[in-house]
Scaffold this active site. Structure first.
Site, mmCIF file in Angstrom:
data_model
loop_
_atom_site.group_PDB
_atom_site.id
_atom_site.type_symbol
_atom_site.label_atom_id
_atom_site.label_comp_id
_atom_site.label_asym_id
_atom_site.label_seq_id
_atom_site.Cartn_x
_atom_site.Cartn_y
_atom_site.Cartn_z
ATOM 1 N N GLU A 337 0.836 -1.203 0.000
ATOM 2 C CA GLU A 337 0.000 0.000 0.000
ATOM 3 C C GLU A 337 0.870 1.253 0.000
ATOM 4 O O GLU A 337 0.494 2.280 -0.573
ATOM 5 C CB GLU A 337 -0.945 -0.004 1.205
ATOM 6 C CG GLU A 337 -2.031 1.057 1.110
ATOM 7 C CD GLU A 337 -3.132 0.879 2.131
ATOM 8 O OE1 GLU A 337 -4.225 0.412 1.760
ATOM 9 O OE2 GLU A 337 -2.891 1.198 3.318
ATOM 10 N N HIS A 368 6.544 -27.140 3.065
ATOM 11 C CA HIS A 368 5.774 -28.225 2.459
ATOM 12 C C HIS A 368 4.707 -27.694 1.511
ATOM 13 O O HIS A 368 3.816 -28.441 1.098
ATOM 14 C CB HIS A 368 5.143 -29.084 3.557
ATOM 15 C CG HIS A 368 6.157 -29.747 4.435
ATOM 16 N ND1 HIS A 368 6.669 -30.999 4.181
ATOM 17 C CD2 HIS A 368 6.788 -29.307 5.560
ATOM 18 C CE1 HIS A 368 7.556 -31.318 5.108
ATOM 19 N NE2 HIS A 368 7.647 -30.306 5.958
ATOM 20 N N LYS A 478 -13.952 1.147 -3.737
ATOM 21 C CA LYS A 478 -14.897 1.491 -2.672
ATOM 22 C C LYS A 478 -16.036 2.346 -3.209
ATOM 23 O O LYS A 478 -17.199 2.166 -2.824
ATOM 24 C CB LYS A 478 -14.169 2.224 -1.545
ATOM 25 C CG LYS A 478 -13.195 1.364 -0.763
ATOM 26 C CD LYS A 478 -12.768 2.006 0.546
ATOM 27 C CE LYS A 478 -12.002 3.275 0.356
ATOM 28 N NZ LYS A 478 -11.470 3.827 1.635
#
Length: 507
Positions: A337, A368, A478
């Site tokens: 950000e 793994h 948004k």
């Protein structure tokens, strides 16, 4: 400095020889030069960048670029409270929250901390009735930092059980509420603007939960953490329960402000104060150490070298300590950000790569899952390993010995590789990694680790000429979401319109 002038340094870096890590280690003094231990309030932390491709030649060019980009001036501007967030006309005063900054800002932070401490101490003393749980509601910087600190530092118990809720998905809030007794639960609403949709929606539902479960005065159990105190009071929070912080403290840098309230609730004020002290120690190192001995600057130089010169699009962070499981998530927001930009601070185009994608996980689980690609894939991915010398549990020490053995083995294997006539079993090696080894994990240590990464991110931004303190890239999505919520689900591309129709949100 102009983009064209800076490009001469990047060109010089690209033209330097590229010795392998094994060749670099032919220098007997390399380890002493590229590994350093800082004695910090929470105990020593060792920073080892010797297994990266940094060299005296590479660092000399970076030092010249830093001078040309006025790194020292930008660092001073950050600490002194100048308006270095030029797009929003603000300073970036997170260090003032730790006692490092101009006198007025530090005094303001100390006053706000004193107010926060009074409330925290009163709650712990029972002055506000019995409080066993706190549901902390926020998102982004208002949640990631508190979640990391609480998860890392309260494995052995907390003064108050804190549940951090960030997602608008009701499953998250519902799970927290099921774990709490409404009669003994406080709600902390953390929002810089006190308008964040996800946070305010969750807060309203939490209030309703209190009300439905017989709490006569739900607002009496709410604390607001915000840079807009008047909006919190307007929403219904008692003025004495509003803990403000300065507008000049950015969300992802706000853990040191009143956004740290849930951390203080969990640890007690002494723990939170130690957290601040650890961060301040890194601030002082960042300010006082010269470039050659500055662990923050060296880390940023390595990041820039791999992204800008070697073409690495990602960097990986693996915490070989379960208590630091949330650190990669925290760093994703901090780095991506801050530095995921496409323009320079003056608004002109950024013609070089910006921040790499930061990702990671917890060792040994990650071994793994993704280490196959790190060792034998075609992508070159620099890796940071974080480990703690002292175990955080009471089980057989063999657990921790195996954990640390695996951590150090991975760095060695990435560097050394292994030849084989069978290509599927050959490891190319010469793959870079850095290791940060803490003597212990405690509030001061964690504060130091976070501050180290904050400044590391800032140095990269200075070297690229970008503003790491705004985040306009989050706004468009948004705005469109609000348009859809208000019934404006029309005028989109066919795919989006079909998706909206499928869930009944079409206009």
């Amino acid at each position: 400095m102009t983009v064209a002038e800076a490009e001469t340094y990047w060109t010089a870096l690209a033209g330097l020889p590229r010795p392998t890590l094994k060749e670099l280690f032919s220098d007997a003094g390399r380890l002493d030069r590229y590994a350093a231990t800082l004695d910090l309030p929470g105990g020593p932390i060792r920073f080892d960048w010797s297994k990266t491709h940094l060299s005296a030649e590479v660092e000399a060019v970076f030092a010249a670029l830093a001078s040309a980009m006025d790194f020292e001036g930008r660092r001073a501007a950050l600490i002194e409270g100048a308006k270095i967030n030029n797009t929003e006309g603000r300073a970036a005063e997170h260090t003032a929250q730790r006692g490092i900054g101009n006198e007025a800002s530090v005094e303001e932070a100390e006053a706000l901390h004193a107010r926060m401490r009074m409330l925290v101490d009163a709650i712990h003393a029972g002055a506000l009735g019995e409080v066993r749980s706190l549901i902390h509601i926020g998102i982004g910087g208002s949640a990631l930092g508190p979640a990391l600190a609480i998860d890392a530092l309260t494995r052995d118990g907390a003064k108050v059980a804190v549940h951090v809720v960030s997602n608008i998905d009701g499953c998250a809030l519902e799970a927290a509420m099921k774990a709490c007794d409404p009669a003994t639960t406080m709600i902390a609403v953390a929002s810089k603007t006190f308008t964040t949709t996800e946070t305010m929606t969750n807060a309203a539902s939490a209030l309703e939960w209190l009300r439905e479960n017989g709490v006569a005065d739900p607002y009496g159990q709410v604390v607001a953490l915000t840079a807009a105190p008047e909006k919190a009071v307007e929403w219904g929070v008692d003025e004495t329960r509003v803990l403000p912080f300065s507008e000049t403290v950015g969300g992802r840098y706000s853990l040191w402000s009143s956004i740290g309230f849930p951390v203080a609730m969990a640890l007690g004020w002494e723990g939170f104060a130690a957290f601040l002290d650890g961060a301040a120690a890194i601030d002082r190192h960042f300010i006082d150490a010269d470039l050659a001995g500055n662990v923050v600057v060296r880390a940023a130089f390595a990041d820039l070298y791999y992204t800008q010169v070697r073409g690495c699009q990602t960097r990986a962070v693996f915490a070989y300590d379960e208590r630091l499981a949330l650190l990669p998530d925290y760093l994703q927001q901090l780095e991506m950000e801050s530095n995921g930009k496409r323009v320079l601070a003056d608004g002109s185009p950024l013609t070089r790569p910006s921040a790499p994608v930061t990702w990671g996980g917890v060792g040994t689980d990650a071994q793994h899952a993704v280490f196959q690609l790190l060792h034998q894939g075609t992508h070159l991915i620099p890796v940071d390993f974080l480990a703690v010398k002292t175990q955080g549990h009471d089980l057989d020490p063999a657990h921790h010995q195996i954990l640390l053995s695996n951590c150090f083995a991975q760095g060695a294997a990435l560097m050394a590789g292994k030849a084989s006539d069978d290509g599927a079993r050959a490891y190319p090696g010469d793959r870079p990694s850095a290791t940060i080894l803490c003597d212990d994990l405690n509030p001061a240590t964690l504060g130091a680790l976070i501050a180290f990464h904050e400044h590391r991110t800032f140095v990269s931004a200075v070297m690229l000429g970008i503003n790491p303190f705004d985040q306009f890239g989050v706004e468009l999505g948004k705005a469109i979401a609000k348009q859809i919520e208000s019934g404006g689900g029309e005028g989109f591309d066919p795919s989006t319109e079909a998706l909206l129709a499928a869930v009944g949100l079409a206009g």
